[in-house]
Design a protein around this motif. Sequence first.
Motif, short mmCIF file in Angstrom:
data_model
loop_
_atom_site.label_atom_id
_atom_site.label_comp_id
_atom_site.label_asym_id
_atom_site.label_seq_id
_atom_site.Cartn_x
_atom_site.Cartn_y
_atom_site.Cartn_z
N SER A 1 9.30 1.33 -2.21
CA SER A 1 9.67 2.33 -3.18
C SER A 1 11.13 2.01 -3.60
N PHE A 2 11.42 2.03 -4.98
CA PHE A 2 12.73 1.93 -5.68
C PHE A 2 13.05 0.48 -6.01
N SER A 3 12.32 -0.46 -5.55
CA SER A 3 12.73 -1.79 -5.41
C SER A 3 12.86 -2.17 -7.00
N GLU A 4 12.06 -1.51 -7.86
CA GLU A 4 12.27 -1.62 -9.48
C GLU A 4 12.76 -0.63 -10.18
N GLY A 5 13.70 0.37 -9.51
CA GLY A 5 14.10 1.66 -10.22
C GLY A 5 13.64 2.79 -9.68
N ASP A 6 12.75 3.43 -10.25
CA ASP A 6 12.17 4.72 -9.77
C ASP A 6 10.90 4.43 -9.25
N ASN A 7 10.24 3.32 -9.04
CA ASN A 7 8.65 3.15 -8.62
C ASN A 7 8.63 3.59 -7.11
N LEU A 8 7.77 4.35 -6.89
CA LEU A 8 7.63 4.82 -5.45
C LEU A 8 6.10 3.81 -4.96
N GLU A 9 6.43 3.51 -3.74
CA GLU A 9 5.24 2.71 -3.10
C GLU A 9 3.80 3.50 -3.32
N TYR A 10 2.93 2.68 -3.36
CA TYR A 10 1.36 3.39 -3.05
C TYR A 10 1.23 3.76 -1.74
N PRO A 11 0.49 4.82 -1.74
CA PRO A 11 -0.10 5.57 -0.30
C PRO A 11 -0.69 4.35 0.74
N GLN A 12 -0.27 4.43 1.94
CA GLN A 12 -0.77 3.52 2.77
C GLN A 12 -1.62 4.12 3.88
N TYR A 13 -2.59 3.45 4.64
CA TYR A 13 -3.48 4.07 5.75
C TYR A 13 -3.58 2.97 7.00
N THR A 14 -3.68 3.70 7.93
CA THR A 14 -4.12 2.80 9.24
C THR A 14 -5.16 3.61 10.01
N ARG A 15 -5.56 2.87 11.13
CA ARG A 15 -6.58 3.72 11.78
C ARG A 15 -6.44 5.01 12.33
N PRO A 16 -7.20 6.08 12.67
CA PRO A 16 -8.65 5.74 12.13
C PRO A 16 -9.11 5.69 10.74
N GLU A 17 -10.31 5.24 10.46
CA GLU A 17 -10.91 5.49 9.07
C GLU A 17 -10.95 6.97 8.63
N ASP A 18 -11.37 7.89 9.46
CA ASP A 18 -11.59 9.32 9.37
C ASP A 18 -10.85 10.02 10.12
N LEU B 1 -11.35 -0.55 2.25
CA LEU B 1 -12.01 -1.12 3.30
C LEU B 1 -13.13 -2.01 2.70
N SER B 2 -12.88 -2.40 1.55
CA SER B 2 -13.90 -3.21 0.63
C SER B 2 -13.64 -4.63 1.07
N GLY B 3 -12.30 -5.19 1.36
CA GLY B 3 -12.00 -6.54 1.48
C GLY B 3 -11.77 -7.28 0.04
N ASN B 4 -11.93 -6.42 -0.97
CA ASN B 4 -12.00 -6.94 -2.36
C ASN B 4 -10.42 -6.92 -2.93
N HIS B 5 -9.76 -7.99 -2.83
CA HIS B 5 -8.39 -8.06 -2.93
C HIS B 5 -7.80 -7.45 -4.39
N GLY B 6 -8.62 -8.24 -4.97
CA GLY B 6 -8.48 -7.64 -6.54
C GLY B 6 -8.44 -6.29 -6.81
N GLU B 7 -9.52 -5.83 -6.40
CA GLU B 7 -9.68 -4.12 -6.38
C GLU B 7 -8.47 -3.39 -5.53
N ILE B 8 -8.15 -4.03 -4.60
CA ILE B 8 -7.11 -3.37 -3.74
C ILE B 8 -5.89 -3.31 -4.44
N ALA B 9 -5.48 -4.77 -5.06
CA ALA B 9 -4.07 -4.59 -5.86
C ALA B 9 -4.27 -3.65 -6.99
N ARG B 10 -5.66 -3.54 -7.69
CA ARG B 10 -5.47 -2.53 -8.96
C ARG B 10 -5.40 -1.12 -8.40
N TRP B 11 -6.04 -0.72 -7.33
CA TRP B 11 -6.03 0.54 -6.85
C TRP B 11 -4.46 0.78 -6.63
#
Length: 224
Positions: free
Chosen positions: A173-190, A201-211
């Motif tokens: 967060s704030f590394s480029e002004g007012d940007n806030l870091e994206y939400p993050q998660y760790t275990r458990p999945e539910d 959980l998809s392993g698709n790095h392109g999709e993850i970066a977009r999200w």
Amino acid sequence: MVKFTIITLFREAVEPYLQSSMMEKAVRKGLVEFDFVNLRDFGLGPHKSVDDTPYGGGDGMLLRCEPVFNAIEQVKAADPSAKVILPTPVGEIWNQKSAQVFADKHVDNPHFIILCPHYEGYDERILSIVDYKISLGKYVLTGGELPALIIIDSVVRLIPGVLGGEQSAEIESFSEGDNLEYPQYTRPEDFRGMKVPDVLLSGNHGEIARWRKEHSGTVDNDVA
Ligand code: ADE
């Protein structure tokens, strides 16, 4: 190596934080050094007084010039390159960019003296010996110790080698002004029905970066 000399009447309020967690690790790695000067040692008279009432009247006590100048001059006698930081509500507002600018100075082995005022304020002539006036925000604290810790912490964590992954400070967060870091998660999945988004959980790095890009926010609300 970045050195901070903290001039304070309340070392006991500051030191435990600097001896814990990442600050302690940074010291152990030789990336930062902390030193303390007791302003009381420079106090005047039998009571080692460091404050007095304001000319013109008014409430409260002000930090006097003599103890402050003597303390700072003693530090500067040993290291004339040291720069003086004064936490004060009338200073420039501190932000992530300020922290980065100070951290970037690490290559020059800088030495910062942080003067922690107390009481109702300080004699205005103290400003003549100050290089940086820094405010932590538009509110008033009882002294400079908390601001000193916040300034130190926010700078030290940006010194290369202090954090584990070098890039963990870059994408935050704030590394480029007012940007806030994206939400993050760790275990458990539910957790109690609250699920980690499938894409993570998809392993698709392109999709993850977009999200992550889509879910990075900007600051837009005040607490009160
Ligand atoms: N001293 C008291 N209040 C302060 C603030 N908001 N920022 C920096 N120093 C302070």
